[in-house]
Write a protein that holds these residues in place. Structure first.
Motif, PDB file in Angstrom:
ATOM      1  N   LEU A  90       0.829  -1.203   0.000  1.00 47.34           N
ATOM      2  CA  LEU A  90       0.000   0.000   0.000  1.00 47.34           C
ATOM      3  C   LEU A  90       0.868   1.260   0.000  1.00 47.34           C
ATOM      4  N   ALA A  91       1.939   1.241   0.797  1.00 45.86           N
ATOM      5  CA  ALA A  91       2.842   2.394   0.853  1.00 45.86           C
ATOM      6  C   ALA A  91       3.510   2.629  -0.494  1.00 45.86           C
ATOM      7  N   THR A  92       3.906   1.547  -1.152  1.00 51.30           N
ATOM      8  CA  THR A  92       4.536   1.689  -2.465  1.00 51.30           C
ATOM      9  C   THR A  92       3.554   2.281  -3.465  1.00 51.30           C
ATOM     10  N   ALA A  93       2.300   1.813  -3.434  1.00 52.63           N
ATOM     11  CA  ALA A  93       1.274   2.368  -4.328  1.00 52.63           C
ATOM     12  C   ALA A  93       1.052   3.851  -4.039  1.00 52.63           C
ATOM     13  N   ALA A  94       1.003   4.210  -2.757  1.00 51.09           N
ATOM     14  CA  ALA A  94       0.781   5.609  -2.381  1.00 51.09           C
ATOM     15  C   ALA A  94       1.940   6.490  -2.827  1.00 51.09           C
ATOM     16  N   THR A  95       3.183   5.983  -2.682  1.00 53.06           N
ATOM     17  CA  THR A  95       4.333   6.794  -3.085  1.00 53.06           C
ATOM     18  C   THR A  95       4.426   6.906  -4.606  1.00 53.06           C
ATOM     19  N   VAL A  96       3.998   5.877  -5.326  1.00 52.32           N
ATOM     20  CA  VAL A  96       3.964   5.972  -6.791  1.00 52.32           C
ATOM     21  C   VAL A  96       2.966   7.051  -7.212  1.00 52.32           C
TER      22      VAL A  96
END
Length: 624
Positions: free
Chosen positions: A293-299
């Protein structure tokens, strides 16, 4: 009607959550970690409460008060961002040339720093998200950089598809992200409610009195909590003030504060978690889903920052500060959603170099901040100028509000200046290079125009001469693109010299870009008929519009001026620029740089969307 309006507001607020607040929303991944990191302060009880107090008041003063309540009032016909603000400040100071030029330089430097932010933000955000693997499975630590590079390359590929296709998921994904971090924060606060004492400003004051120089360095990490504030302003034209403010005060701000205080509570209970308090706050069974989820948010956050760079490039291009480039529209509904392939390639390469070179979010944290805080200072100065001249604020009000805001901005900026040696040089160097390119292009174009005007013939006596010694006339309309409607275009002279004919109607066309985002309808066209089948035509576009000349010529029919495109020929002088003349201008190396930029710029004819089958280009050499 009110229900429809409420639904519209809710939809725009949800969109703002995804696009506007992606950057600031992912700051909890690394902010407190940097405050107490290798170059930070010890994670003692008083220091934790002091750092949380600083974060809280930074969010209130910088984001809530400065940007949402003050800066967003300085809109340029609804558009925001530092380029729009610079254009607005220019318009306010037309009768003060020295102040106007100083504000232009400030605005250009702020815009240049934004490109540095566009490199560092994706690098530190995605790297911080992927570093959760170190907490979940320490053996995977050496895969963090390769995975991050892969995500960045995927992000670069994603840009060409634009936010039109993927924008629908931005808001919901970021909404899930904010709900998740808020829930994590509540669980931490519930275990140590005393952390809420940090809401008192006295803890922030005591933080400085106890730590002295170390507190000043930690302030450079606290600013990470307010990164992305420029996005609030830059995206105002897409969502409007109301939805952005509603999203912040009702959803984003509470979620951020809960998470920061939850992390602080965890560190108070177990100082060992300071190495990565965000991921240590996550239950182990949820670590991998949270990393995803964090990776998706940072993308999403990175995509929004890079898209902002595209929009700013288009505006700078229209205002004449960067060479013409290919711009691709990725949405049929929103003109602001654009993709600039050349900028995308450069940014992706620089982001990958930053990830590979710095290798960790801790190292990137030292590089982060200078570009952001420098832009914040410049935005404040430009907005204060608008407040004084356009809004007619009293000097007392300007000084009082300006002092309060600049004390905070300059405090953050000064705290980051001391990080130049440990990585802060990187975004600063990027900003200086971009500033040099923009000022060189602008000055070079001024020199080219000067040379063309000095060597040109006055139009009025030329028309008289043509009536006294009429050449052969051919049917149709000839449109000559020129920067000076009072002079004879070189293309017209070349056509007359070599072909020895004139068309029945000869139009001197000048395309102007206003310092407003969108030109009013009564500004679009200025038609001045002259003697002997000649006429002057000015087409005006806002800096957020695409200069589509054929479409604007079709619009002339409303005023009784008809252009049959099948019977119209466009004549353009393509300048071959030569550096090294002894005329006053720029240093020789800058002249050569300008020549290089000019050779690689998109042709004006393609930029103005002039059909190639109706175009004749004639060469002209210009020495600068």
């Amino acid at each position: 009607m009110q229900a429809v309006s409420s639904r519209r507001m809710a939809a725009l607020a949800l969109g703002a959550v995804g696009v506007v607040y992606g950057d600031i929303g992912t700051s909890p991944l690394y902010t407190l970690k940097e405050v107490f990191g290798p170059h930070g302060v010890p994670a003692s009880h008083d220091n934790v409460l002091g750092a949380l107090s600083l974060v809280f008041w930074a969010l209130i003063i910088v984001v809530s008060v400065k940007y949402l309540l003050f800066i967003m009032r300085a809109d340029n016909k609804g558009e925001g961002g530092i380029m729009a603000l610079m254009a607005l400040a220019q318009r306010c100071t037309r009768d003060r040339p020295q102040l106007r030029w100083g504000l232009v330089l400030l605005g250009l430097f702020g815009a240049a720093l934004f490109y540095g932010d566009g490199v560092i933000t994706p690098a530190i955000s995605v790297l911080s998200a992927v570093e959760g693997l170190k907490v979940a499975t320490p053996e995977l630590a050496h895969y963090v950089v390769p995975i991050t590079v892969g995500v960045i390359l995927g992000l670069g590929w994603l840009q060409r598809h634009g936010t039109a296709r993927i924008g629908a998921v931005f808001g919901p994904v970021c909404a899930v992200w904010f709900v998740a971090i808020a829930a994590l924060g509540v669980s931490g606060i519930a275990r140590h409610p005393a952390v809420l004492y940090a809401l008192l400003p006295t803890y922030a004051i005591e933080f400085f009195t106890h730590n002295h120089a170390e507190a000043f360095f930690a302030l450079g990490a606290v600013v990470l909590a307010v990164t992305g504030t420029e996005a609030l302003y830059a995206d105002m034209g897409h969502f409007g003030r109301g939805p952005i403010r509603v999203a912040w005060f009702s959803f984003v701000l509470p979620a951020l504060l809960l998470n920061y205080f939850g992390q602080g509570a965890l560190v108070l209970m177990d100082p060992a978690t300071v190495a990565n308090p965000f991921y240590h706050l996550v239950p182990r069974t949820l670590l991998y889903p949270m990393i995803g989820l964090a990776t998706a948010a940072t993308v999403i956050a990175s995509q929004a920052v890079i898209s902002g760079a595209f929009s700013m490039t288009r505006e700078a291009m229209q205002l004449g500060y960067v060479p013409r480039m290919r711009v691709v529209h990725t949405s049929q509904e929103m003109s602001g959603q654009v993709y600039v392939p050349w900028i995308n390639r450069v940014l992706v390469v620089l982001i990958v170099l930053a990830v590979v070179g710095f290798r960790s979010s801790d190292n990137l944290g030292s590089a982060y901040g200078i570009a952001v805080t420098g832009t914040m200072v410049i935005t404040t100065l430009l907005a204060l100028t608008v407040a004084r001249i356009q809004w007619r604020w009293s000097w007392a009000a300007v000084i009082a509000i300006g002092t309060g805001l600049l004390v905070v901005d300059l405090g953050f900026f000064s705290a980051n200046i001391i990080k130049i040696e440990s990585g802060g040089w990187f975004p600063l160097a990027l900003g200086l290079v971009v500033f040099l390119l923009m000022t060189t292009w602008r000055r070079g174009r001024e020199l080219v125009v000067r040379e063309i005007q000095q060597g040109g013939l006055a139009l009025a006596p030329f028309i008289v001469n043509m009536s006294e010694h009429p050449p052969v006339r051919v049917a149709g309309t000839a449109v000559f693109l020129t920067g000076n409607g009072n002079a004879v275009p070189h293309a017209l002279l070349h056509n007359l010299k070599h072909n020895k004919v004139l068309h029945e109607r000869n139009v001197m066309l000048t395309v102007e870009t206003l310092d407003e985002p969108v030109a009013d309808e009564d500004q679009h066209i200025e038609w001045t008929p002259l003697e002997g089948g000649f006429a002057r035509l000015r087409l005006r576009f806002g800096f957020a519009e695409d200069p589509d000349v054929p479409a604007r010529l079709a619009e002339c029919a409303r005023n009784g001026i008809h252009f049959d495109m099948m019977d119209t020929t466009f004549f353009v002088s393509r300048e071959s620029i030569v550096a090294g003349s002894r005329r006053p201008g720029m240093a020789l190396w800058r002249e050569k740089l300008f020549v290089l930029l000019a050779r690689n710029a998109m042709p004006a004819t393609a930029f103005f969307r002039i059909p190639g089958n109706r175009l004749i280009e004639l060469g002209a050499q210009v020495e600068i």
